[in-house]
Design a protein around this motif. Structure first.
Motif, PDB file in Angstrom:
ATOM      1  N   TYR A  69       0.847  -1.208   0.000  1.00 51.77           N
ATOM      2  CA  TYR A  69       0.000   0.000   0.000  1.00 51.77           C
ATOM      3  C   TYR A  69       0.881   1.257   0.000  1.00 51.77           C
ATOM      4  O   TYR A  69       0.575   2.239  -0.666  1.00 51.77           O
ATOM      5  N   ARG A  70       1.959   1.187   0.768  1.00 48.98           N
ATOM      6  CA  ARG A  70       2.880   2.328   0.837  1.00 48.98           C
ATOM      7  C   ARG A  70       3.465   2.624  -0.543  1.00 48.98           C
ATOM      8  O   ARG A  70       3.591   3.793  -0.941  1.00 48.98           O
ATOM      9  N   ALA A  71       3.826   1.561  -1.260  1.00 43.10           N
ATOM     10  CA  ALA A  71       4.415   1.737  -2.596  1.00 43.10           C
ATOM     11  C   ALA A  71       3.398   2.369  -3.553  1.00 43.10           C
ATOM     12  O   ALA A  71       3.739   3.275  -4.325  1.00 43.10           O
ATOM     13  N   MET A  72       2.150   1.912  -3.476  1.00 42.89           N
ATOM     14  CA  MET A  72       1.120   2.466  -4.359  1.00 42.89           C
ATOM     15  C   MET A  72       0.843   3.933  -4.021  1.00 42.89           C
ATOM     16  O   MET A  72       0.697   4.773  -4.913  1.00 42.89           O
ATOM     17  N   SER A 111       1.580   9.705  -4.810  1.00 44.20           N
ATOM     18  CA  SER A 111       2.167  10.904  -4.207  1.00 44.20           C
ATOM     19  C   SER A 111       3.101  11.607  -5.194  1.00 44.20           C
ATOM     20  O   SER A 111       3.044  12.836  -5.355  1.00 44.20           O
ATOM     21  N   ALA A 112       3.939  10.820  -5.858  1.00 45.56           N
ATOM     22  CA  ALA A 112       4.870  11.394  -6.828  1.00 45.56           C
ATOM     23  C   ALA A 112       4.113  12.043  -7.988  1.00 45.56           C
ATOM     24  O   ALA A 112       4.501  13.113  -8.476  1.00 45.56           O
ATOM     25  N   ALA A 113       3.023  11.397  -8.411  1.00 44.50           N
ATOM     26  CA  ALA A 113       2.221  11.948  -9.509  1.00 44.50           C
ATOM     27  C   ALA A 113       1.603  13.290  -9.108  1.00 44.50           C
ATOM     28  O   ALA A 113       1.555  14.227  -9.908  1.00 44.50           O
ATOM     29  N   ASN A 148       1.518  19.141  -9.359  1.00 45.83           N
ATOM     30  CA  ASN A 148       1.491  20.458  -8.719  1.00 45.83           C
ATOM     31  C   ASN A 148       2.613  21.345  -9.261  1.00 45.83           C
ATOM     32  O   ASN A 148       2.390  22.534  -9.504  1.00 45.83           O
ATOM     33  N   ALA A 149       3.785  20.744  -9.465  1.00 54.28           N
ATOM     34  CA  ALA A 149       4.898  21.525 -10.019  1.00 54.28           C
ATOM     35  C   ALA A 149       4.540  22.034 -11.419  1.00 54.28           C
ATOM     36  O   ALA A 149       4.788  23.201 -11.752  1.00 54.28           O
ATOM     37  N   THR A 150       3.911  21.152 -12.201  1.00 52.30           N
ATOM     38  CA  THR A 150       3.489  21.541 -13.550  1.00 52.30           C
ATOM     39  C   THR A 150       2.436  22.644 -13.486  1.00 52.30           C
ATOM     40  O   THR A 150       2.475  23.605 -14.252  1.00 52.30           O
ATOM     41  N   ALA A 205      -1.316  20.638   1.999  1.00 54.77           N
ATOM     42  CA  ALA A 205      -1.884  19.292   1.840  1.00 54.77           C
ATOM     43  C   ALA A 205      -0.810  18.308   1.372  1.00 54.77           C
ATOM     44  O   ALA A 205      -0.734  17.170   1.848  1.00 54.77           O
ATOM     45  N   LEU A 206       0.044  18.774   0.444  1.00 54.85           N
ATOM     46  CA  LEU A 206       1.133  17.921  -0.053  1.00 54.85           C
ATOM     47  C   LEU A 206       2.147  17.639   1.059  1.00 54.85           C
ATOM     48  O   LEU A 206       2.640  16.510   1.188  1.00 54.85           O
ATOM     49  N   ALA A 207       2.441  18.655   1.865  1.00 51.78           N
ATOM     50  CA  ALA A 207       3.369  18.460   2.984  1.00 51.78           C
ATOM     51  C   ALA A 207       2.769  17.492   4.006  1.00 51.78           C
ATOM     52  O   ALA A 207       3.477  16.654   4.575  1.00 51.78           O
TER      53      ALA A 207
END
Lengths: 132, 64
Positions: A68-71, A76-78, A83-85, B45-47
């Motif tokens: 579950y953590r990996a998923m 999370s990375a996505a 958000n950066a985009t 929220a991300l933090a």
């Protein structure tokens, strides 16, 4: 003034097409990219907390918790990337959440939708485990 | 009232309802200025999710 049946058909067809376009547009515009990312992040937070609770109560194994953590890590990375985009897009286009059409919504929707679909699956799995 | 007039009236009501229903999310988004999600809200929220994932990592490490 009398209208022919053909005129009425044209008006009806035009109105229906307008409705479809509006509905599709509003479906995209209804929730801003910022709101989607925030909602996704909050879902991960509650998912991670629930996973921890289930692990402590021995309702899931360490191996399951790691899965579950990996998923959630992938989602999370996505969200981070999205958000950066989004932040970069807002600066480049000087747009806001109220800009119509939102030039940044399409850019991030694929990643966010992927993250949200992963989170939905995890959420339902964890909820079922919690009920056991 | 002719059949065409009845059909026109029904179509007008149906279309108006559909247009209003389609516009509602847009109207809500445009009028919900006080509930707008700011860049800071998203950052927090991300933090928060990063912190929750870190706590989970620590818990997994303890039990592993």
């Amino acid at each position: 003034m009398r209208h022919s049946t053909q005129d009425l058909l044209y008006v009806t067809a035009f109105t229906l097409i307008l409705c479809i376009v509006l509905a599709a547009g509003c479906a995209v515009l209804g929730t801003s990219p910022e709101e989607q990312i925030k909602r996704g992040a909050e879902t991960i937070t509650s998912g991670a907390n629930l996973t921890g609770t289930l692990l402590q109560r021995k309702k899931i194994t360490v191996a399951q918790a790691k899965d579950y953590r990996a998923m959630m890590g992938t989602a999370s990375a996505a969200l981070d990337t999205s958000n950066a985009t989004l932040v970069a897009c807002r600066k480049t286009t000087t747009s806001t959440q109220k800009t119509i059409p939102d030039p940044c919504a399409q850019n991030i929707s694929t990643d966010v939708n992927l993250a949200l679909s992963i989170l939905t699956q995890i959420e339902s799995t964890l909820a079922a485990k919690a009920k056991e | 009232m002719s059949a065409t007039a009845i059909l026109t009236a029904i179509t007008a009501v149906t279309d108006a309802t559909a247009i209003i229903a389609a516009l509602m999310p847009l109207i809500e988004r445009q009028t919900s200025g006080g509930e707008e999600v700011t860049e800071e809200d998203v950052r927090q929220a991300l933090a928060g999710k990063d912190a929750a994932l870190k706590r989970l990592d620590e818990l997994i490490a303890q039990q592993d």
